[in-house]
Scaffold this motif. Structure first.
Motif, PDB file in Angstrom:
ATOM      1  N   LEU A 200       0.807  -1.216   0.000  1.00 14.86           N
ATOM      2  CA  LEU A 200       0.000   0.000   0.000  1.00 14.86           C
ATOM      3  C   LEU A 200       0.844   1.271   0.000  1.00 14.86           C
ATOM      4  O   LEU A 200       0.384   2.323  -0.446  1.00 14.86           O
ATOM      5  CB  LEU A 200      -0.930   0.013   1.220  1.00 14.86           C
ATOM      6  N   ALA A 201       2.058   1.161   0.481  1.00 15.45           N
ATOM      7  CA  ALA A 201       2.907   2.348   0.628  1.00 15.45           C
ATOM      8  C   ALA A 201       3.332   2.905  -0.728  1.00 15.45           C
ATOM      9  O   ALA A 201       3.704   2.155  -1.630  1.00 15.45           O
ATOM     10  CB  ALA A 201       4.134   2.004   1.455  1.00 15.45           C
ATOM     11  N   ASP A 202       3.282   4.231  -0.842  1.00 19.89           N
ATOM     12  CA  ASP A 202       3.761   4.860  -2.068  1.00 19.89           C
ATOM     13  C   ASP A 202       5.244   5.207  -1.924  1.00 19.89           C
ATOM     14  O   ASP A 202       5.868   4.950  -0.884  1.00 19.89           O
ATOM     15  CB  ASP A 202       2.945   6.121  -2.402  1.00 19.89           C
ATOM     16  N   TYR A 203       5.797   5.774  -2.977  1.00 21.69           N
ATOM     17  CA  TYR A 203       7.225   6.104  -3.009  1.00 21.69           C
ATOM     18  C   TYR A 203       7.624   7.008  -1.846  1.00 21.69           C
ATOM     19  O   TYR A 203       8.628   6.763  -1.169  1.00 21.69           O
ATOM     20  CB  TYR A 203       7.559   6.779  -4.348  1.00 21.69           C
ATOM     21  N   GLU A 204       6.836   8.058  -1.579  1.00 24.15           N
ATOM     22  CA  GLU A 204       7.175   9.015  -0.525  1.00 24.15           C
ATOM     23  C   GLU A 204       7.206   8.354   0.844  1.00 24.15           C
ATOM     24  O   GLU A 204       8.086   8.639   1.668  1.00 24.15           O
ATOM     25  CB  GLU A 204       6.183  10.185  -0.511  1.00 24.15           C
ATOM     26  N   ARG A 205       6.243   7.473   1.107  1.00 28.29           N
ATOM     27  CA  ARG A 205       6.184   6.795   2.403  1.00 28.29           C
ATOM     28  C   ARG A 205       7.417   5.929   2.617  1.00 28.29           C
ATOM     29  O   ARG A 205       7.993   5.915   3.719  1.00 28.29           O
ATOM     30  CB  ARG A 205       4.923   5.938   2.478  1.00 28.29           C
ATOM     31  N   LEU A 206       7.828   5.214   1.594  1.00 27.42           N
ATOM     32  CA  LEU A 206       9.008   4.358   1.707  1.00 27.42           C
ATOM     33  C   LEU A 206      10.288   5.188   1.815  1.00 27.42           C
ATOM     34  O   LEU A 206      11.169   4.890   2.626  1.00 27.42           O
ATOM     35  CB  LEU A 206       9.094   3.422   0.498  1.00 27.42           C
ATOM     36  N   ARG A 207      10.371   6.234   1.021  1.00 28.16           N
ATOM     37  CA  ARG A 207      11.573   7.073   0.991  1.00 28.16           C
ATOM     38  C   ARG A 207      11.829   7.767   2.324  1.00 28.16           C
ATOM     39  O   ARG A 207      12.978   8.027   2.692  1.00 28.16           O
ATOM     40  CB  ARG A 207      11.420   8.130  -0.098  1.00 28.16           C
ATOM     41  N   ASP A 208      10.780   8.068   3.059  1.00 25.34           N
ATOM     42  CA  ASP A 208      10.922   8.787   4.322  1.00 25.34           C
ATOM     43  C   ASP A 208      11.566   7.957   5.426  1.00 25.34           C
ATOM     44  O   ASP A 208      12.019   8.500   6.437  1.00 25.34           O
ATOM     45  CB  ASP A 208       9.555   9.295   4.803  1.00 25.34           C
ATOM     46  N   ILE A 212      15.735   3.346   4.087  1.00 28.24           N
ATOM     47  CA  ILE A 212      15.350   3.109   2.687  1.00 28.24           C
ATOM     48  C   ILE A 212      15.733   4.328   1.848  1.00 28.24           C
ATOM     49  O   ILE A 212      15.180   5.406   2.030  1.00 28.24           O
ATOM     50  CB  ILE A 212      13.841   2.826   2.556  1.00 28.24           C
ATOM     51  N   SER A 213      16.675   4.143   0.945  1.00 24.27           N
ATOM     52  CA  SER A 213      17.137   5.242   0.106  1.00 24.27           C
ATOM     53  C   SER A 213      16.083   5.567  -0.956  1.00 24.27           C
ATOM     54  O   SER A 213      15.222   4.729  -1.265  1.00 24.27           O
ATOM     55  CB  SER A 213      18.446   4.861  -0.587  1.00 24.27           C
ATOM     56  N   PRO A 214      16.121   6.773  -1.521  1.00 24.65           N
ATOM     57  CA  PRO A 214      15.180   7.117  -2.602  1.00 24.65           C
ATOM     58  C   PRO A 214      15.247   6.116  -3.756  1.00 24.65           C
ATOM     59  O   PRO A 214      14.214   5.748  -4.335  1.00 24.65           O
ATOM     60  CB  PRO A 214      15.638   8.516  -3.026  1.00 24.65           C
ATOM     61  N   LYS A 215      16.448   5.679  -4.094  1.00 24.29           N
ATOM     62  CA  LYS A 215      16.618   4.726  -5.195  1.00 24.29           C
ATOM     63  C   LYS A 215      15.941   3.394  -4.876  1.00 24.29           C
ATOM     64  O   LYS A 215      15.255   2.803  -5.728  1.00 24.29           O
ATOM     65  CB  LYS A 215      18.103   4.512  -5.467  1.00 24.29           C
ATOM     66  N   LEU A 216      16.111   2.919  -3.639  1.00 18.85           N
ATOM     67  CA  LEU A 216      15.495   1.654  -3.250  1.00 18.85           C
ATOM     68  C   LEU A 216      13.981   1.798  -3.150  1.00 18.85           C
ATOM     69  O   LEU A 216      13.241   0.889  -3.540  1.00 18.85           O
ATOM     70  CB  LEU A 216      16.068   1.180  -1.915  1.00 18.85           C
ATOM     71  N   ASN A 218      12.063   3.688  -4.904  1.00 19.23           N
ATOM     72  CA  ASN A 218      11.537   3.661  -6.273  1.00 19.23           C
ATOM     73  C   ASN A 218      11.553   2.241  -6.826  1.00 19.23           C
ATOM     74  O   ASN A 218      10.586   1.806  -7.472  1.00 19.23           O
ATOM     75  CB  ASN A 218      12.371   4.576  -7.162  1.00 19.23           C
ATOM     76  N   ALA A 219      12.633   1.505  -6.550  1.00 21.86           N
ATOM     77  CA  ALA A 219      12.738   0.126  -7.046  1.00 21.86           C
ATOM     78  C   ALA A 219      11.658  -0.765  -6.439  1.00 21.86           C
ATOM     79  O   ALA A 219      11.097  -1.637  -7.116  1.00 21.86           O
ATOM     80  CB  ALA A 219      14.122  -0.428  -6.737  1.00 21.86           C
ATOM     81  N   MET A 220      11.337  -0.550  -5.157  1.00 20.13           N
ATOM     82  CA  MET A 220      10.313  -1.346  -4.488  1.00 20.13           C
ATOM     83  C   MET A 220       8.934  -1.094  -5.103  1.00 20.13           C
ATOM     84  O   MET A 220       8.142  -2.035  -5.295  1.00 20.13           O
ATOM     85  CB  MET A 220      10.301  -1.025  -2.990  1.00 20.13           C
ATOM     86  N   VAL A 221       8.658   0.148  -5.415  1.00 21.72           N
ATOM     87  CA  VAL A 221       7.361   0.494  -6.030  1.00 21.72           C
ATOM     88  C   VAL A 221       7.285  -0.040  -7.447  1.00 21.72           C
ATOM     89  O   VAL A 221       6.266  -0.620  -7.862  1.00 21.72           O
ATOM     90  CB  VAL A 221       7.158   2.020  -6.013  1.00 21.72           C
ATOM     91  N   GLN A 222       8.369   0.101  -8.223  1.00 21.39           N
ATOM     92  CA  GLN A 222       8.367  -0.362  -9.610  1.00 21.39           C
ATOM     93  C   GLN A 222       8.239  -1.884  -9.698  1.00 21.39           C
ATOM     94  O   GLN A 222       7.548  -2.410 -10.574  1.00 21.39           O
ATOM     95  CB  GLN A 222       9.650   0.099 -10.323  1.00 21.39           C
ATOM     96  N   TYR A 223       8.885  -2.603  -8.776  1.00 16.49           N
ATOM     97  CA  TYR A 223       8.776  -4.064  -8.770  1.00 16.49           C
ATOM     98  C   TYR A 223       7.332  -4.485  -8.526  1.00 16.49           C
ATOM     99  O   TYR A 223       6.821  -5.416  -9.159  1.00 16.49           O
ATOM    100  CB  TYR A 223       9.693  -4.646  -7.688  1.00 16.49           C
ATOM    101  N   ARG A 224       6.679  -3.790  -7.602  1.00 10.85           N
ATOM    102  CA  ARG A 224       5.277  -4.109  -7.297  1.00 10.85           C
ATOM    103  C   ARG A 224       4.376  -3.849  -8.492  1.00 10.85           C
ATOM    104  O   ARG A 224       3.448  -4.618  -8.775  1.00 10.85           O
ATOM    105  CB  ARG A 224       4.828  -3.273  -6.095  1.00 10.85           C
ATOM    106  N   LYS A 225       4.658  -2.778  -9.234  1.00 13.29           N
ATOM    107  CA  LYS A 225       3.857  -2.467 -10.419  1.00 13.29           C
ATOM    108  C   LYS A 225       4.045  -3.512 -11.514  1.00 13.29           C
ATOM    109  O   LYS A 225       3.103  -3.873 -12.223  1.00 13.29           O
ATOM    110  CB  LYS A 225       4.236  -1.086 -10.959  1.00 13.29           C
TER     111      LYS A 225
END
Length: 259
Positions: A200-208, A212-216, A218-225
């Protein structure tokens, strides 16, 4: 009449001039503002204390210079009250520093840990749960003053709670000596850890999250998509930039709901 005209002309000429501020009128005031620093309290032995540590305690360069000159001439602080010998220290300075002074004996001076061992004996029953405490209670710990207490609370809130005591070493400025002095007086209740639902978490939630680095993120969200919802947390290891070290560090803060 001519005098009256000259007064009016002078008034009009000065209306547009900028007014001198109090700081500009008083250079000493500006200097005092620049000299304001955050005072950090910690247990210390004044004998041989570094210039940087004296400044952390709120002393000015001039005050520290007097102390260092005293030591250079063979002076030594054998008891707390000896600090009063330093003429550059006011009674107010001594009163605020006195609770933190720990004079080590000559035999124990070789061992820096002795500084904290003496403080631990003051409160052997002290035990603080890190995920439920506040900055005031944290200052009961040896070596922790207002600045470190605030840093610990801020880092804990960004994490979502501590999962292990060793995570205190990730707090900015924490060193092994300070950590050794307090680790026996803290414990963790992992039930207080706030977890992120990775489906359920979006990029901003994970990045904060600090781990979890911004790059990671983004990778977590893209893998889920690309692959659909995560079925288990171990699916994260399929992400190219995810290694086992990072995985072990972040997995206590992640979850997959049953819904």
């Amino acid at each position: 009449m001519a005098k009256h005209v000259r007064e009016i002309e002078h008034f009009v000429a000065t209306v547009g001039e900028p007014r001198q501020s109090v700081a500009e009128a008083d250079p000493a005031s500006t200097h005092r503002k620049k000299q304001r620093i955050d005072v950090e309290y910690f247990a210390f032995d004044p004998n041989g204390l570094s210039v940087a540590d004296w400044k952390r305690l709120g002393l000015s360069e001039g005050q520290v210079r007097v102390i260092k000159n005293y030591e250079a001439k063979g002076g030594r602080f054998r008891k707390k009250e000896d600090l009063k010998k330093i003429y550059s220290l006011s009674d107010k300075d001594y009163m605020r520093l006195e609770p933190y002074i720990r004079i080590r004996s000559a035999d124990s001076a070789r061992n820096v840990d002795t500084l904290f061992e003496s403080e631990l004996r003051l409160s052997p029953q002290l035990s603080i749960e890190l995920n439920a405490t506040d900055s005031i209670e944290l200052q009961l710990l040896p070596g922790i003053g207002p600045v470190y207490a605030s840093r610990i609370i801020r880092f804990r809130d960004r994490l979502g709670g501590f999962h292990h005591i060793s995570q205190l070493m990730d707090v900015y400025g924490m060193d092994t000596t300070r950590f050794k002095g307090l680790k026996e007086h803290v414990f963790i209740d992992s039930n207080h850890v706030e977890k992120i639902e990775i489906n359920l978490a979006d990029y901003e939630r994970l990045r904060d999250h600090p781990f979890i680095s911004p790059k990671l993120a983004n990778a977590m969200v893209q893998y889920r998509k690309q692959h659909g919802p995560y079925q288990s947390l171990s699916d994260l290891l399929q992400i190219a930039i995810m290694d086992e070290g990072i995985f072990r560090k972040i997995v206590p803060y992640l979850m997959i709901s049953d819904d």
